[in-house]
Scaffold this motif. Structure first.
Motif, PDB file in Angstrom:
ATOM      1  N   GLN A 128       6.877  -6.356   8.587  1.00  7.90           N
ATOM      2  CA  GLN A 128       6.181  -5.772   7.339  1.00  7.90           C
ATOM      3  C   GLN A 128       4.628  -5.378   7.963  1.00  7.90           C
ATOM      4  O   GLN A 128       4.240  -5.718   8.966  1.00  7.90           O
ATOM      5  CB  GLN A 128       6.001  -6.886   6.542  1.00  7.90           C
ATOM      6  CG  GLN A 128       7.202  -7.401   5.880  1.00  7.90           C
ATOM      7  CD  GLN A 128       7.103  -8.958   5.299  1.00  7.90           C
ATOM      8  OE1 GLN A 128       6.466  -9.485   5.662  1.00  7.90           O
ATOM      9  NE2 GLN A 128       7.855  -9.152   4.182  1.00  7.90           N
TER      10      GLN A 128
ATOM     11  N   TYR B  19      -2.907  -6.446   0.780  1.00  2.89           N
ATOM     12  CA  TYR B  19      -1.341  -5.611   0.344  1.00  2.89           C
ATOM     13  C   TYR B  19      -0.467  -6.069   1.417  1.00  2.89           C
ATOM     14  O   TYR B  19      -0.629  -6.037   2.790  1.00  2.89           O
ATOM     15  CB  TYR B  19      -1.507  -4.381   0.252  1.00  2.89           C
ATOM     16  CG  TYR B  19      -2.415  -3.815  -0.905  1.00  2.89           C
ATOM     17  CD1 TYR B  19      -1.697  -3.896  -2.172  1.00  2.89           C
ATOM     18  CD2 TYR B  19      -3.704  -3.696  -0.867  1.00  2.89           C
ATOM     19  CE1 TYR B  19      -2.633  -3.638  -3.430  1.00  2.89           C
ATOM     20  CE2 TYR B  19      -4.540  -3.206  -1.727  1.00  2.89           C
ATOM     21  CZ  TYR B  19      -4.062  -3.399  -3.187  1.00  2.89           C
ATOM     22  OH  TYR B  19      -4.869  -2.890  -4.109  1.00  2.89           O
TER      23      TYR B  19
ATOM     24  N   VAL C 138       0.128   2.849  -0.198  1.00  3.47           N
ATOM     25  CA  VAL C 138      -0.504   1.876  -1.112  1.00  3.47           C
ATOM     26  C   VAL C 138      -1.538   2.569  -2.213  1.00  3.47           C
ATOM     27  O   VAL C 138      -2.226   3.283  -1.810  1.00  3.47           O
ATOM     28  CB  VAL C 138      -1.793   1.120  -0.004  1.00  3.47           C
ATOM     29  CG1 VAL C 138      -2.456   0.129  -0.596  1.00  3.47           C
ATOM     30  CG2 VAL C 138      -0.840   0.587   1.272  1.00  3.47           C
TER      31      VAL C 138
ATOM     32  N   MET D 122       6.507   3.525   5.407  1.00  3.07           N
ATOM     33  CA  MET D 122       6.414   2.694   4.543  1.00  3.07           C
ATOM     34  C   MET D 122       5.853   3.359   3.229  1.00  3.07           C
ATOM     35  O   MET D 122       5.276   4.206   3.261  1.00  3.07           O
ATOM     36  CB  MET D 122       5.237   1.660   5.126  1.00  3.07           C
ATOM     37  CG  MET D 122       5.715   1.009   6.496  1.00  3.07           C
ATOM     38  SD  MET D 122       7.307   0.096   6.363  1.00  3.07           S
ATOM     39  CE  MET D 122       6.762  -1.448   6.437  1.00  3.07           C
TER      40      MET D 122
ATOM     41  N   CYS E 139       5.186  -2.189  -1.896  1.00  4.21           N
ATOM     42  CA  CYS E 139       3.754  -2.525  -1.508  1.00  4.21           C
ATOM     43  C   CYS E 139       3.445  -3.456  -2.651  1.00  4.21           C
ATOM     44  O   CYS E 139       3.605  -3.246  -3.862  1.00  4.21           O
ATOM     45  CB  CYS E 139       3.049  -1.373  -1.758  1.00  4.21           C
ATOM     46  SG  CYS E 139       1.012  -1.741  -1.528  1.00  4.21           S
TER      47      CYS E 139
ATOM     48  N   LEU F  34       3.383  -4.580   3.064  1.00  2.00           N
ATOM     49  CA  LEU F  34       4.106  -3.494   2.856  1.00  2.00           C
ATOM     50  C   LEU F  34       5.463  -3.712   3.389  1.00  2.00           C
ATOM     51  O   LEU F  34       5.491  -4.299   4.697  1.00  2.00           O
ATOM     52  CB  LEU F  34       3.523  -2.534   3.669  1.00  2.00           C
ATOM     53  CG  LEU F  34       2.380  -1.741   3.022  1.00  2.00           C
ATOM     54  CD1 LEU F  34       1.866  -0.568   3.820  1.00  2.00           C
ATOM     55  CD2 LEU F  34       3.047  -1.181   1.886  1.00  2.00           C
TER      56      LEU F  34
END
Lengths: 695, 617
Positions: free
Chosen positions: A190, A200, A170, A167, A207, A202
């Motif tokens: 996700q 957040y 961040v 992913m 992001c 992702l």
């Protein structure tokens, strides 16, 4: 009557609750659960406990122990953990236990503690170690999400079809998030994480910062989050003791609640009763349990179907019980008994202490040719357990030869696979095997295999003809098939070569091949063609016009039509054009030119090998009766009548026919007698006929 | 004329269902690509498609423009392209070129390939090799049976003949099995199965496998068709190589019937336009003459014309009411009949003109001599002259093959000289054609002496076995000796005629060849049906060098009605001719049967020869 309500306690204004024990656990636990890693499978499935998970000592007594219990605490398996330190445990939808190690390796065990397989979550995870991991379930299967020591997430949405997804980063994340969870929206997995006051989201592409609608102000950190089993709802617990409940899409708030407890809860989960529309979040602290409810909303929960129930029984090896249920419910064989028997067989092949022969026999005795049982599936399982020989024995029971092929290929028995594919009559399957073989074997061996399988060979040849011409040539070479090689080069001389030299060279190769094939006729014909090509080229250079690619006959005709009679004669001599053909073509060409003088000269050059009727015919075709008559007189007696009729001399034709006393000729002439002019002739014939009959 | 069926003749099943099925499936596939799309159709599929779904149906399902798949770049500007093709590699390259050109131009469109009747793995592999497998979606249109007429189903696969009988490519056999499976699903399984030839046997076995795998509903069905007979084309090449003289066959030989319709040119329509005419049982005039020997047709048509005139003439002397009736009820029919009549008269004239030009009588005489086996030398010289005069490359080739098959191969001297002559006349590239013909057993050299017979019968045993494949090309062509003369004697193919054969009142199937020859294929069908087995035909089977089979499913046979037991499906693998169809229709009328024909394609001598020809493009 008081006893009914005696143990109900009020909850809020309008609800009541009671506590009672459903059943007691059979297990005999020595440790506290808090010292263990615990995982319970959904739908009342098994429970896994890993004792001493964090011990790293090498002494056997202190090594971690993995115990598996049924939902009621019946021990199913117990084994000593010999692999690396485990971070997280979880059950897949198929009731396989996934153990996520610190190094990112995931070990997969069956319900009975049997090791199935392992896979890795990738190099990045291996390098940075696993900080935290979650096993989650979506409609596609069970997934694993990893948080690494570098504060990056890696996930696989389906461990059955492993595709690792790293992913995005961040921004500004320096430490582990305070809490995180996996979500599943629009069929995409996700991750939702909390960093201080921010949330957040992702996904595999980006992001993005998100804000829950209607979130009370003043939050400086999220302590817990919980997502419902169906991924529809989300609950957030903040450091202000505030609980936000809404949809997981973060588009809608359902309710909020302030519990005024600022300590982080140990656990927070969604719960509901079957068929109830009410949902609630249960929050647990060390000594306190709180239920927070929301407004009703209609939701259908998936139920445990009978198929899943049967699967579960099968997994627990309760085959007789499962079969009894099938029979009781009168399930069709294919869905019911056959399926269970097939599962039993798959279990049977894992019994390593029984010999291949015995296992195969036992399975065949029990299964016979029960409809819906796939021997190839069972064989595949046997192969999976490393019992190749058993797998081959089992495949022998598979009546559909086509079904045997994929496994045979997997077991690298490609040649056997090829004969089975051929037996099946499915040419597509044969072709699949061929491509396997082609990659597996060296070229020579591949060709040798083809040689013994004409059906496969012709299939491959057809493919090569269209797609791999060079391979086709190699195939013929390998077989010393000089005849086909010759044909191949002839074809090349037409298709691939433009220049005359190239074409002649290709033809020479072809001729050589034909000689080797002892096909002298084809070799000679090819050499003639080479000579003709060269000559045609020369003719084009010297005389102009088009000669290339004409047949020998047409070349000669073209020469005569161009007035090059000498050249035509030379050509006829050089290429041994037979007299008859030469006469036919000269006759036709001269008539086309309407060169009657030359035609007459030609007709007198020597005795015609094709007779003189063709001369009559061709003149009449050009509507020149005058010339035609010249030749009619020279036609031999056998065709005389025909010739005379052609030039329209019915009377003389009748005379000849009468002279010949030929009945067929007489009728022929008679059929040409039309109108009054031929009346006398007709009478004459009738008289001659009558006379002939008298005699 | 047009002999009526016996009153107890069974009704034919309704095959229009097959068309509806194919149409529905096609529409479903088109709807899988919602929105406007351009449709690219392979040339060979255009006529069959037209019989299933016309342009307006395609338009209803948002097909915008139609293109032919050919060697030209496509100028379609549509965002969605759909290709309807046969599973051929050359088509895959065409599609790949188009898609790759789009890619180069940075253009993205949706592509869908519909394979008919099925897709082959080799095609998908080519798509993959060309790097576009991920860009296109593939589907199958399982359209394998086109009802050309009430009793004639065609798979419209002319390439079957070359693929199987020349290249040894077996991929269409599965298609045949699927087609049989569809028929048995719709009309009940066939209780009695017979067949002859390797391909017949393989198709039969594959089909049985399909039936076994899919037990269930079909098993209980009452069979509508009592018998099925499968026959390989190479069992009888002779019949297919003969000039046709029944009307429908002659029209096919002269004008080429394509997918059940024919283009009559200006010389037939006696106008300046060509006309596309559907030829089937619905054309009342055609239906009465299609099975007739050509010599009767003209007389019949003029009689018909006179009758028609008489009917028109009735108008005179009618009062107003009668006239009103006449106009509203009869005139339209009469006019229609008038139109058809003048078309067929035009066709007859045109045929006669062409045939007299080519000395048709001489040609037929030679063919009959070859069939009967006399005056071989004379026939050989006739063929030689035919070649020398460059009459027609295909015709010359056909005569050579006919000579070869009836004579068990040419004597070495003729084999060389005829080939040499042929190459001189029609071009050296035909060297490849000869190699093809030899491989297929159509034009061979006589083996010296009879010493080979022993080996041969051994080989033929092997050929019939499952392990057949293990025999090399040389051996199998050797095993393909035709033995025509001996078979002809055994089966009485050449009728003994006292006096003239009355073609107006035929007495046997030989009428389709002017009374000179009973088609071998049809005779075999007749003999086996009579015995309901191959018993007593052992010698014929041995001479044919083919494996035969017969199977009766008693459980189904009992269920079959006596009507259905007189319905016979004859499957020709590699094509059948209209002459064979006419001959069996005749047999059916004589015996109270009805025949249904299933063929991979309707064929004739020219098509067979063209399939074997190898002329540079």
């Amino acid at each position: 009557m008081d006893c009914y309500t005696a143990n109900w306690n009020p909850l809020g204004d309008s609800a009541f609750y009671r506590k009672y024990e459903l059943y007691s656990m059979d297990w005999d636990l020595k440790e506290e659960l808090r010292d263990c890693l615990v995982a319970a499978a959904p739908y009342g499935g098994p429970i896994a406990l890993l004792r001493n998970p964090w011990r790293k000592e090498k002494t056997a007594s202190m090594r971690p122990v993995l115990d598996i219990y049924s939902a009621s605490g019946m021990p199913l398996a117990s084994l000593l953990w010999k692999s690396g330190p485990v971070v997280s445990l979880g059950w897949s939808a198929e009731e396989e236990l996934l153990c996520v190690q610190e190094d990112g390796a995931v070990l997969v065990y069956g319900l009975h503690g049997d090791f199935r397989r392992h896979f890795s979550m990738g190099n990045e995870v291996l390098q940075n170690r696993v900080l935290d991991a979650r096993i989650f379930h979506t409609e596609f299967g069970s997934g694993v999400a990893i948080l690494t020591g570098a504060h990056r997430f890696t996930l696989s949405a389906n461990v059955g079809d492993l595709k690792l997804r790293r992913m995005p980063e961040v921004p500004g994340l320096q430490s582990a998030p305070s809490c995180w969870t996996t979500l599943c929206q629009d069929r995409v997995a996700q991750i939702l994480l909390a960093v201080g006051p921010d949330l957040y989201l992702l996904d595999h592409a980006a992001c993005s910062a998100v804000t829950p609608p209607g979130l009370a102000p003043g939050v400086s950190s999220f302590l817990q989050m919980a997502v419902s089993f169906t991924y529809r709802h989300l609950a957030l617990f903040t450091d202000t003791g505030y609980i936000w409940m809404g949809t997981a899409s973060l588009k809608e708030k359902l309710c909020e609640f302030n519990c005024n407890i600022r300590a982080p809860p140990k656990q927070m989960v969604w719960c509901s009763r079957p068929r109830s529309k009410e949902r609630a979040v249960v929050v647990a602290w060390e000594r306190r349990l709180m239920v927070v409810g929301d407004a009703p909303e209609s939701i259908q929960y998936k139920q445990l179907t009978i198929q899943v129930l049967l699967d579960r029984l099968v997994l627990r090896r309760l085959y007789p019980l499962a079969i009894q249920i099938c029979e009781y419910l009168r399930l069709p064989e294919v869905q019911g008994v056959s399926r269970i028997l097939a599962h039993w067989a798959c279990y049977k092949v894992q019994q390593k202490d029984v010999s291949d022969e015995d296992v195969a026999r036992a399975i065949n005795q029990k299964l016979g040719d029960t409809p819906g049982v796939s021997y190839s599936d069972i064989a595949a399982r046997a192969y999976g357990c490393g019992r190749t020989e058993l797998a081959i024995k089992l495949l022998e029971y598979e009546p559909r030869s086509g079904e045997q092929v994929p496994l045979l290929l997997k077991m690298k028995r490609s040649k056997l696979a090829l004969s089975k594919a051929i037996e099946s009559g499915d040419t597509d399957l044969v072709f699949t095997v061929l491509l396997h073989l082609k990659n597996e074997l060296n070229r020579g061996d591949f060709f040798m295999t083809l040689r013994n399988q004409p059906m496969a060979l012709s299939l491959y040849r057809q493919f090569c003809k269209h797609q791999e011409l060079e391979t086709l040539k190699d195939l013929y070479n390998q077989d010393d098939n000089h005849q086909e090689l010759g044909s191949f080069h002839i074809r090349a001389s037409y298709a691939a070569e433009e220049r005359i030299e190239g074409r002649v060279a290709a033809l020479q190769t072809a001729a050589d091949a034909f000689y080797k094939a002892k096909n002298e006729f084809a070799a000679k014909a090819t050499e003639d063609q080479m000579r003709l090509l060269r000559l045609q080229r020369r003719l084009e250079d010297e005389l102009g016009g088009q000669f290339l690619d004409l047949s020998l006959h047409d070349t000669a005709t073209t020469l005569i039509l161009g007035g090059h009679n000498k050249r035509a004669e030379q050509l006829a001599r050089d290429f041994r054009i037979p007299d008859k053909r030469l006469w036919w073509l000269k006759l036709t060409a001269l008539a086309d030119l309407e060169d009657w003088e030359e035609l007459e000269k030609f007709s007198k050059s020597k005795k015609s090998p094709i007779g003189y009727l063709p001369f009559v015919e061709i003149c009449m075709k050009q509507h020149n009766k005058y010339e035609a008559k010249k030749y009619a007189s020279r036609v031999g007696p056998e065709q005389k009548v025909k010739a005379l009729l052609l030039v329209g001399d019915v009377a003389q034709a009748a005379d000849v026919a009468i002279e010949h006393r030929n009945e067929a000729e007489l009728s022929l002439v008679l059929s040409h007698c039309t109108g009054a002019t031929d009346g006398a002739t007709a009478d004459k014939i009738q008289r001659a006929r009558a006379q002939a009959q008298k005699k | 004329m047009a002999f009526p069926h016996r009153p107890d003749a069974p009704e034919l099943p309704d095959f229009s269902m097959l068309k509806r099925l194919a149409r529905d499936q096609l529409i479903y596939l088109l709807e899988q690509l919602p929105g406007k799309k351009d449709l690219f159709i392979e040339a060979d599929l255009m006529s069959p498609l037209d019989r299933i779904a016309n342009v307006s149906i395609l338009k209803q399902h948002e097909v915008d423009k139609l293109y032919k798949v050919e060697n030209k770049p496509a100028l379609s500007s549509n965002e969605q392209l759909c290709f309807l093709v046969r599973p051929r590699i050359k088509n895959m390259r065409y599609i790949a070129n188009l898609v790759n050109a789009d890619k180069l131009a940075g253009r993205t469109r949706k592509y869908k390939v519909i394979f008919s009747p099925q897709k082959f793995y080799a095609c998908e592999m080519v798509l993959e090799e060309e790097g576009i497998y991920g860009d296109v979606s593939c589907d199958e249109w399982a359209f394998s049976l086109l009802p050309l007429d009430v009793d004639l189903l065609s798979m419209e696969l002319p390439e079957f003949f070359r693929d199987y009988f020349l290249e040894g490519d077996q991929r269409w056999i599965n298609t045949v099995a699927q087609a049989l499976h569809l028929l048995s699903t719709l009309y009940g399984s066939f209780p009695n199965c017979y067949g002859i030839g390797r391909c017949a046997k393989m198709s039969y076995e594959l089909w049985r496998k399909l039936e076994e795998e899919e037990d269930g509903e079909t098993k209980g069905r009452r069979p509508e068709i009592g018998h099925i007979f499968l026959l390989d084309r190479d069992v009888d090449f002779v019949t297919a190589l003969c000039s046709q003289v029944v009307y429908e066959g002659l029209v096919d030989d002269t004008f080429r019937i394509k997918c059940g319709s024919v283009d009559f040119g200006p010389e037939v329509t006696s106008s300046d336009k060509s006309l596309k005419v559907l030829l089937n049982a619905e054309d009342k005039v055609f239906n009465e003459i299609r099975n007739e020997h050509f010599s009767n047709v003209f007389g019949f048509l003029s009689q018909k014309a006179r009758n028609l005139q008489a009917q028109y003439d009735r108008r005179r002397g009618m009062d107003i009411k009668q006239m009103k009736n006449f106009v509203s009820q009869e005139l339209k029919g009469l006019k229609q009949e008038h139109r058809l009549l003048s078309l067929h008269i035009g066709a007859c004239e045109s045929i006669m003109k062409k045939k007299t030009k080519q000395d048709f009588q001489e040609l037929i005489k030679t063919e009959h001599a070859l069939l009967e086996g006399f005056n071989i030398r004379e026939s050989t010289s006739y063929i030689e002259e035919h070649i020398d005069r460059q009459v027609s490359p295909i015709e010359s080739l056909r005569l050579m093959c006919l000579l070869s098959i009836t004579e068990n191969g040419l004597i070495p001297k003729d084999y060389r000289s005829l080939k040499t002559q042929y190459l001189q006349s029609y071009g050296p590239d035909h060297l490849l054609t000869f190699s093809n013909l030899r491989r297929a057993g159509l034009l061979t050299e006589q083996a010296p002496g009879d010493t080979l017979t022993a080996v041969e019968s051994k080989v033929s045993k092997l050929v019939t076995d499952k392990a057949a494949g293990k025999i090399t090309d040389a051996f199998s062509s050797l095993a393909k000796r035709s033995n025509f003369r001996a078979i002809s004697k055994k089966l009485n193919l050449i009728p003994r005629v006292d006096g003239e054969y009355d073609l107006k009142v035929p007495r046997d199937m030989a009428y389709v060849f002017s009374g000179a020859y009973v088609p071998l294929s049809c005779r075999i069908v007749e003999q086996v049906l009579e015995r309901r087995s191959w018993q007593g035909l052992d010698e014929v089977v041995r001479l044919l060098n083919c494996s035969e089979f017969a199977f009766t499913d008693m459980t189904k046979d009992d269920k079959a009605s006596s009507e259905s037991l007189r319905l016979i499906l004859v499957v020709f693998l590699g094509g059948c001719t209209f002459s064979e169809v006419s001959a069996l229709r005749f047999l059916g009328r004589e015996k109270g049967y009805r025949f249904i024909f299933l063929t991979t394609a309707v064929t004739n001598s020219a098509r067979l020869m063209e399939a074997m020809s190898e002329v540079k493009a």
